[in-house]
Design a protein around this motif. Structure first.
Motif, PDB file in Angstrom:
ATOM      1  N   PRO A   1       0.616  -0.980   0.180  1.00  0.00           N
ATOM      2  CA  PRO A   1       0.267   0.304  -0.175  1.00  0.00           C
ATOM      3  C   PRO A   1       0.986   1.562  -0.196  1.00  0.00           C
ATOM      4  N   LEU A   2       0.106   2.532  -0.409  1.00  0.00           N
ATOM      5  CA  LEU A   2       0.703   3.550  -0.444  1.00  0.00           C
ATOM      6  C   LEU A   2       0.728   4.748   0.991  1.00  0.00           C
ATOM      7  N   GLY A   3       2.123   5.615   1.500  1.00  0.00           N
ATOM      8  CA  GLY A   3       1.725   5.956   2.683  1.00  0.00           C
ATOM      9  C   GLY A   3       3.001   4.904   3.618  1.00  0.00           C
ATOM     10  N   GLY A   4       2.686   5.451   4.177  1.00  0.00           N
ATOM     11  CA  GLY A   4       3.189   4.703   5.551  1.00  0.00           C
ATOM     12  C   GLY A   4       3.161   6.017   6.315  1.00  0.00           C
ATOM     13  N   ALA A   5       4.294   5.582   8.051  1.00  0.00           N
ATOM     14  CA  ALA A   5       4.826   5.751   9.103  1.00  0.00           C
ATOM     15  C   ALA A   5       5.626   7.791   8.444  1.00  0.00           C
ATOM     16  N   GLN A   6       5.447   7.742   7.803  1.00  0.00           N
ATOM     17  CA  GLN A   6       6.407   9.146   7.181  1.00  0.00           C
ATOM     18  C   GLN A   6       5.781  10.243   6.958  1.00  0.00           C
ATOM     19  N   GLU A   7       3.994   9.562   6.456  1.00  0.00           N
ATOM     20  CA  GLU A   7       3.663  10.084   5.741  1.00  0.00           C
ATOM     21  C   GLU A   7       2.861  11.383   6.683  1.00  0.00           C
ATOM     22  N   ARG A   8       3.414  12.847   6.839  1.00  0.00           N
ATOM     23  CA  ARG A   8       2.338  14.061   7.699  1.00  0.00           C
ATOM     24  C   ARG A   8       1.189  14.175   7.661  1.00  0.00           C
ATOM     25  N   LEU A   9       0.615  14.115   6.304  1.00  0.00           N
ATOM     26  CA  LEU A   9      -0.015  14.330   5.820  1.00  0.00           C
ATOM     27  C   LEU A   9      -0.702  13.498   4.815  1.00  0.00           C
ATOM     28  N   PRO A  10      -2.311  13.643   4.452  1.00  0.00           N
ATOM     29  CA  PRO A  10      -3.143  12.877   3.769  1.00  0.00           C
ATOM     30  C   PRO A  10      -2.915  12.992   2.660  1.00  0.00           C
ATOM     31  N   VAL A  11      -2.841  12.311   1.404  1.00  0.00           N
ATOM     32  CA  VAL A  11      -2.637  12.394  -0.129  1.00  0.00           C
ATOM     33  C   VAL A  11      -4.299  12.815  -0.543  1.00  0.00           C
ATOM     34  N   ALA A  12      -4.320  13.377  -2.193  1.00  0.00           N
ATOM     35  CA  ALA A  12      -5.278  13.456  -1.787  1.00  0.00           C
ATOM     36  C   ALA A  12      -4.930  12.573  -3.680  1.00  0.00           C
ATOM     37  N   LEU A  13      -6.426  11.357  -3.950  1.00  0.00           N
ATOM     38  CA  LEU A  13      -5.891  11.006  -5.292  1.00  0.00           C
ATOM     39  C   LEU A  13      -7.475  10.493  -6.022  1.00  0.00           C
ATOM     40  N   ASP A  14      -7.076  11.009  -6.941  1.00  0.00           N
ATOM     41  CA  ASP A  14      -8.502  10.245  -7.834  1.00  0.00           C
ATOM     42  C   ASP A  14      -7.862   9.686  -8.959  1.00  0.00           C
ATOM     43  N   ARG A  15      -6.859   9.027  -8.367  1.00  0.00           N
ATOM     44  CA  ARG A  15      -6.420   7.265  -9.365  1.00  0.00           C
ATOM     45  C   ARG A  15      -4.796   7.545  -8.105  1.00  0.00           C
ATOM     46  N   VAL A  16      -4.877   5.988  -8.255  1.00  0.00           N
ATOM     47  CA  VAL A  16      -3.853   4.788  -7.833  1.00  0.00           C
ATOM     48  C   VAL A  16      -2.676   5.017  -8.647  1.00  0.00           C
ATOM     49  N   PRO A  17      -1.622   4.978  -8.545  1.00  0.00           N
ATOM     50  CA  PRO A  17      -0.416   5.286  -9.074  1.00  0.00           C
ATOM     51  C   PRO A  17       0.212   2.793  -9.107  1.00  0.00           C
ATOM     52  N   THR A  18      -0.755   2.393 -10.090  1.00  0.00           N
ATOM     53  CA  THR A  18      -0.835   1.354 -10.164  1.00  0.00           C
ATOM     54  C   THR A  18      -0.823   0.632 -12.183  1.00  0.00           C
ATOM     55  N   ARG A  19      -0.262  -0.503 -12.047  1.00  0.00           N
ATOM     56  CA  ARG A  19      -0.120  -1.002 -13.481  1.00  0.00           C
ATOM     57  C   ARG A  19      -0.992  -2.207 -13.297  1.00  0.00           C
ATOM     58  N   ASP A  20      -1.317  -2.490 -12.213  1.00  0.00           N
ATOM     59  CA  ASP A  20      -2.376  -3.524 -13.146  1.00  0.00           C
ATOM     60  C   ASP A  20      -4.099  -2.732 -13.657  1.00  0.00           C
ATOM     61  N   LYS A  21      -4.367  -4.571 -14.672  1.00  0.00           N
ATOM     62  CA  LYS A  21      -5.851  -3.460 -15.143  1.00  0.00           C
ATOM     63  C   LYS A  21      -7.055  -3.941 -13.813  1.00  0.00           C
ATOM     64  N   VAL A  22      -6.842  -2.417 -12.801  1.00  0.00           N
ATOM     65  CA  VAL A  22      -8.102  -2.144 -12.084  1.00  0.00           C
ATOM     66  C   VAL A  22      -8.833  -0.586 -12.482  1.00  0.00           C
ATOM     67  N   VAL A  23     -10.339  -0.945 -11.806  1.00  0.00           N
ATOM     68  CA  VAL A  23     -10.164   0.363 -10.945  1.00  0.00           C
ATOM     69  C   VAL A  23     -11.100  -0.043  -9.788  1.00  0.00           C
ATOM     70  N   PHE A  24     -11.469   1.139  -9.375  1.00  0.00           N
ATOM     71  CA  PHE A  24     -12.280   1.470  -8.262  1.00  0.00           C
ATOM     72  C   PHE A  24     -13.126   1.878  -7.982  1.00  0.00           C
ATOM     73  N   LEU A  25     -14.453   0.901  -7.430  1.00  0.00           N
ATOM     74  CA  LEU A  25     -16.214   1.874  -7.613  1.00  0.00           C
ATOM     75  C   LEU A  25     -16.135   2.326  -6.674  1.00  0.00           C
ATOM     76  N   THR A  26     -16.510   3.419  -6.621  1.00  0.00           N
ATOM     77  CA  THR A  26     -17.049   4.441  -4.844  1.00  0.00           C
ATOM     78  C   THR A  26     -17.788   4.882  -5.717  1.00  0.00           C
ATOM     79  N   TYR A  27     -18.996   5.094  -4.071  1.00  0.00           N
ATOM     80  CA  TYR A  27     -19.917   5.491  -3.628  1.00  0.00           C
ATOM     81  C   TYR A  27     -20.687   6.447  -2.889  1.00  0.00           C
ATOM     82  N   ASP A  28     -21.273   7.326  -2.560  1.00  0.00           N
ATOM     83  CA  ASP A  28     -21.896   8.011  -2.049  1.00  0.00           C
ATOM     84  C   ASP A  28     -23.318   7.681  -1.020  1.00  0.00           C
ATOM     85  N   GLU A  29     -23.425   8.886   0.010  1.00  0.00           N
ATOM     86  CA  GLU A  29     -24.775   8.401   0.706  1.00  0.00           C
ATOM     87  C   GLU A  29     -26.005   8.119  -0.539  1.00  0.00           C
TER      88      GLU A  29
END
Length: 260
Positions: A61-89
């Motif tokens: 996974p991305l990040g780690g204890a050294q990360e001080r602030l959260p990252v903001a992402l609209d895409r995960v850096p990966t070469r895997d042929k995957v997408v991620f489905l997200t939903y709101d309320e």
């Protein structure tokens, strides 16, 4: 004579087993086979031509204890042929969508606000039991950018505490309402245990690719199923359309939390 023949049969090991443990094992195997067969047929029930391919084993996974602030992402850096489905309320209100998530074993992330879910969280609990991962969308879905630190922290930590109390989950991902945030949001989110702010990309839709062809998903895209410009249909219909397009391009769906 008949009794003697029966004894010979028993001694030779040719008689049917009456071992209750063996019978239970056989029944359990039959149940597993029926469950697997039901899962294999589920894709047809939800309008897909083939089962979803399993996602590749996620990297570290991305990040780690050294990360001080959260990252903001609209895409995960990966070469895997995957997408991620997200939903709101609202996802928790659609019982057919809950069934779809359960029967397809669909890895989805759902960002909830307390105001929308309402007291009890019973529908959200059913969605979580179906396999969805529940994450933070603030208490009141109030735009955070430009607000004082204390107000932003109250919105983020307040919903964290509600999700912990109601569902027993401790969210580590935040979808800032309307996708708006600032550095104060990052500070407040970090203080509430958030490791990443999750934005989104438009769902790939027909006719929006190069030369007017279907748009192809990109590896690691974080998407909302609703296509821009199309009247909102049911979540199941929107999700089915997206899954078909994902499959046609050789992609599958990954679990966002496995990559972050």
């Amino acid at each position: 004579m008949a009794a003697g023949a029966g004894a010979v049969v028993l001694l030779s090991g040719c008689a049917p087993s009456v071992d209750p443990i063996e019978r239970l094992g056989r029944k359990a195997a039959q149940r597993v086979h029926r469950t697997h067969a039901s899962h294999e047929r589920a894709y047809r029930r939800w309008g897909l031509a083939a089962p979803l391919a399993p996602a590749p084993r996620p990297p570290r996974p991305l990040g780690g204890a050294q990360e001080r602030l959260p990252v903001a992402l609209d895409r995960v850096p990966t070469r895997d042929k995957v997408v991620f489905l997200t939903y709101d309320e609202g996802a928790e209100d659609d019982s057919r969508f809950v069934d779809m998530v359960r029967e397809l074993r669909l890895p989805v992330s759902v960002f909830l606000t307390d105001r929308a879910v309402g007291p009890g969280y019973a529908r959200a609990a059913r969605l979580r039991a179906a396999g969805a991962v529940i994450q933070n969308h603030t208490l009141d879905r109030t735009a955070l950018r430009g607000r004082p630190y204390d107000e932003q922290r109250a919105e983020i930590c307040g919903q964290r505490d509600r999700l912990k109390a109601r569902l027993g989950v401790l969210p580590r991902l935040l979808r800032p309402p309307y996708g708006r945030y600032d550095r104060t949001t990052l500070r407040a989110a970090a203080d509430c245990g958030i490791t990443a702010l999750i934005l989104w990309r438009p769902a790939p839709s027909p006719g929006t690719g190069r030369h007017g062809g279907d748009a192809a998903p990109r590896s690691g895209d974080i998407v909302l199923p609703h296509e821009a410009g199309r009247p909102l249909a049911s979540l199941t219909a929107e999700t089915t359309r997206l899954l078909r397009r994902i499959q046609s391009r050789g992609f599958t769906v990954g679990r966002l939390e496995d990559y972050l």
